[in-house]
Design an enzyme around this catalytic site. Structure first.
Site, mmCIF file in Angstrom:
data_model
loop_
_atom_site.group_PDB
_atom_site.id
_atom_site.type_symbol
_atom_site.label_atom_id
_atom_site.label_comp_id
_atom_site.label_asym_id
_atom_site.label_seq_id
_atom_site.Cartn_x
_atom_site.Cartn_y
_atom_site.Cartn_z
ATOM 1 N N CYS A 42 78.255 92.876 68.408
ATOM 2 C CA CYS A 42 77.562 91.948 69.182
ATOM 3 C C CYS A 42 79.137 91.793 70.568
ATOM 4 C CB CYS A 42 78.084 90.212 68.347
ATOM 5 S SG CYS A 42 77.356 90.427 67.033
ATOM 6 N N HIS B 289 78.848 85.073 74.191
ATOM 7 C CA HIS B 289 77.990 85.264 73.127
ATOM 8 C C HIS B 289 77.693 83.801 72.135
ATOM 9 C CE1 HIS B 289 75.980 86.968 69.178
ATOM 10 N NE2 HIS B 289 77.170 87.114 68.763
ATOM 11 N N ASN C 286 71.284 83.930 66.935
ATOM 12 C CA ASN C 286 71.928 85.111 66.977
ATOM 13 C C ASN C 286 71.265 86.892 67.921
ATOM 14 O OD1 ASN C 286 74.165 87.550 67.080
ATOM 15 N ND2 ASN C 286 75.517 86.484 66.035
HETATM 16 N N1 COA Z 1 71.127 76.177 53.319
HETATM 17 C C1 COA Z 1 72.068 75.118 52.459
HETATM 18 N N2 COA Z 1 73.067 76.003 52.393
HETATM 19 C C2 COA Z 1 73.687 76.856 51.792
HETATM 20 C C3 COA Z 1 73.531 77.994 53.590
HETATM 21 C C4 COA Z 1 71.679 77.742 54.331
HETATM 22 N N3 COA Z 1 71.401 78.757 54.655
HETATM 23 N N4 COA Z 1 73.428 79.129 53.835
HETATM 24 C C5 COA Z 1 75.464 78.374 52.081
HETATM 25 N N5 COA Z 1 74.890 77.560 52.116
HETATM 26 C C6 COA Z 1 75.927 76.163 51.133
HETATM 27 C C7 COA Z 1 77.082 77.561 50.252
HETATM 28 O O1 COA Z 1 76.550 77.588 49.709
HETATM 29 C C8 COA Z 1 77.756 76.193 50.126
HETATM 30 O O2 COA Z 1 77.044 75.744 48.633
HETATM 31 P P1 COA Z 1 78.569 74.678 48.186
HETATM 32 O O3 COA Z 1 79.123 74.301 49.013
HETATM 33 O O4 COA Z 1 77.421 73.949 46.695
HETATM 34 O O5 COA Z 1 79.216 76.920 47.279
HETATM 35 C C9 COA Z 1 77.653 75.115 51.732
HETATM 36 O O6 COA Z 1 76.295 75.217 52.310
HETATM 37 C C10 COA Z 1 78.716 75.657 52.247
HETATM 38 O O7 COA Z 1 78.343 77.346 52.495
HETATM 39 P P2 COA Z 1 79.827 77.637 53.604
HETATM 40 O O8 COA Z 1 79.587 79.022 53.823
HETATM 41 O O9 COA Z 1 81.405 77.050 53.672
HETATM 42 O O10 COA Z 1 79.531 77.152 54.861
HETATM 43 P P3 COA Z 1 79.343 76.878 56.455
HETATM 44 O O11 COA Z 1 79.928 75.460 57.231
HETATM 45 O O12 COA Z 1 81.046 77.845 56.970
HETATM 46 O O13 COA Z 1 78.112 77.644 57.274
HETATM 47 C C11 COA Z 1 78.287 79.642 58.129
HETATM 48 C C12 COA Z 1 78.350 78.812 56.919
HETATM 49 C C13 COA Z 1 77.553 80.727 58.081
HETATM 50 C C14 COA Z 1 77.189 79.039 59.228
HETATM 51 C C15 COA Z 1 79.358 79.660 59.211
HETATM 52 O O14 COA Z 1 80.303 79.993 58.385
HETATM 53 C C16 COA Z 1 79.150 80.667 60.209
HETATM 54 O O15 COA Z 1 78.341 80.394 61.328
HETATM 55 N N6 COA Z 1 79.999 81.637 60.841
HETATM 56 C C17 COA Z 1 79.856 82.710 61.831
HETATM 57 C C18 COA Z 1 79.151 83.285 61.482
HETATM 58 C C19 COA Z 1 78.737 83.820 62.327
HETATM 59 O O16 COA Z 1 78.469 83.935 63.512
HETATM 60 N N7 COA Z 1 78.289 85.818 62.245
HETATM 61 C C20 COA Z 1 77.952 86.225 63.836
HETATM 62 C C21 COA Z 1 79.127 86.561 64.782
HETATM 63 S S1 COA Z 1 78.701 87.686 65.495
#
Ligand code: COA
Length: 338
Positions: A111, A256, A286
């Protein structure tokens, strides 16, 4: 000598999947995805490929710039999702455009790729190594997405963006970029070329005990989130300080497009208003190295960019890699006509 953007273009596949379509594949909901990421829908390739999208975005950028393919000295394609290993996507784009003089190669930095493509082209033009360059970010991330993994499949989309650069007299802004290979495990995807049917049999067989998941993008979402909200404001401030530019002089921060919450956190940490941070990830998800040039092209075509405005382009992603470049908007035919 500096490099100015004199035209932009993009290509977006027409087929879309909204959050409800994703909720039919994995246990998630439109509400959860919107709240945690800001994404509402994403565009997914059907007949398109990484190269066909790159070539179409390139044609549109050349048309916007009023530059013919024969004038190109350099074609750079930033991608992590090329159709084939060889030849490189940039050579395939060269063939489709008819740009016989251009030196062509690909660049893989996920990215942050478009930022590094811009910096590389800038270095070529700044050093007199050519006068006109075409840089493209093109991604078919749907091919690398595990559609059974709700932690990742909600995030990504496909598309391409391009910009034409020209060597011109003007202020030189030095970019700032960083890499940290020690944190590479945060975002990974193994190569599938040795078992997905492209092999001629000479490649190593996929080990039987390797889970399929490893051959799709895998991510520690929280680690990437924390990395982004810390490193992006830091690298932007580094670039501003290095070039003696104040944040007040910046018209837009073109980041980004990974997650709306990341962009909001960066704005807060920089103490800058959200109006300076255009967001289009609700429409595309993304798109990795395509996200910055797609957004730049939208802003250009909507007439939002004015001659003399200073913009910050900033990317972050797998590697880990991150960086920021300051550009001055100069020659845009769309604006010249207005
Ligand atoms: N739908 C519903 N629940 C979901 C889910 C989805 N798509 N994905 C994860 N969960 C759940 C998890 O299992 C977790 O459940 P639990 O508490 O029972 O274990 C809960 O939601 C929280 O998960 P978590 O991973 O802490 O969520 P988050 O708030 O960190 O959001 C992302 C997840 C991926 C959206 C977030 O971490 C993010 O955007 N990270 C950056 C990713 C990114 O931009 N990557 C590319 C960079 S170039």
């Amino acid at each position: 000598m500096t490099a100015t953007i004199c035209g932009t273009g993009s290509y977006i596949p027409s087929y879309t999947m909204d959050n409800n379509d994703i909720a039919r594949l994995v246990e998630t909901s439109d509400e959860w995805i919107r709240e945690r990421t800001g994404v509402i829908r994403r565009h997914i390739i059907r007949d398109e490929t990484t190269v066909s999208m790159a070539a179409e975005a390139a044609k549109r950028a050349l048309e916007d710039a009023g530059v013919s393919p024969e004038e190109l000295d350099l074609i750079l394609v930033s991608t992590i999702s090329s159709n084939v290993i060889l030849p490189c996507a940039a050579c395939e784009v060269q063939e489709r455009l008819g740009a016989p003089r251009a030196t062509c190669f690909d660049l893989s930095a996920a990215c942050t790729g478009f930022i590094l493509a811009y910096n590389t082209a800038f270095a070529y033009l700044n050093s007199g190594f050519g006068k006109t360059a075409l840089i493209i970010g093109s991604e078919s991330l749907s091919n690398l997405t595990n559609w059974k993994d709700r932690r990742t499949c909600i995030l990504f989309g496909d598309g391409a963006g391009a910009a034409v650069l020209r060597a011109e007299e003007g202020t030189v802004y030095l970019p700032v970029t960083h890499s940290d290979g020690r944190k590479g495990e945060a975002l990974t995807c193994k190569s599938r070329h040795d078992y997905n049917g492209l092999s001629d049999g000479h490649c190593r067989e996929r080990p039987q005990d390797t889970p399929d998941e490893e051959y799709y993008m895998q991510m520690d979402g929280q680690a990437v989130f924390k990395f982004a909200v810390k490193s992006v404001p830091e690298v932007i401030n580094e670039a501003l300080e290095l070039n003696h530019v104040s944040s007040g002089e910046i018209s837009y921060y073109i980041l980004h497009q990974a997650n709306r919450r990341i962009i909001e956190a960066v704005a807060r940490r920089l103490g800058e208003p959200m109006e300076k941070f255009p967001v289009n990830l609700q429409e595309y998800g993304n798109t990795s190295s395509a996200s910055i040039p797609i957004l730049l092209d939208e802003m250009n075509r909507e007439g939002k960019l004015r001659k003399g405005q200073k913009l910050v382009l900033a990317g972050f992603g797998a590697g880990l890699t991150w960086g920021a470049s300051i550009i001055e908007w100069h020659r845009c035919r769309t604006n010249e006509i207005k």
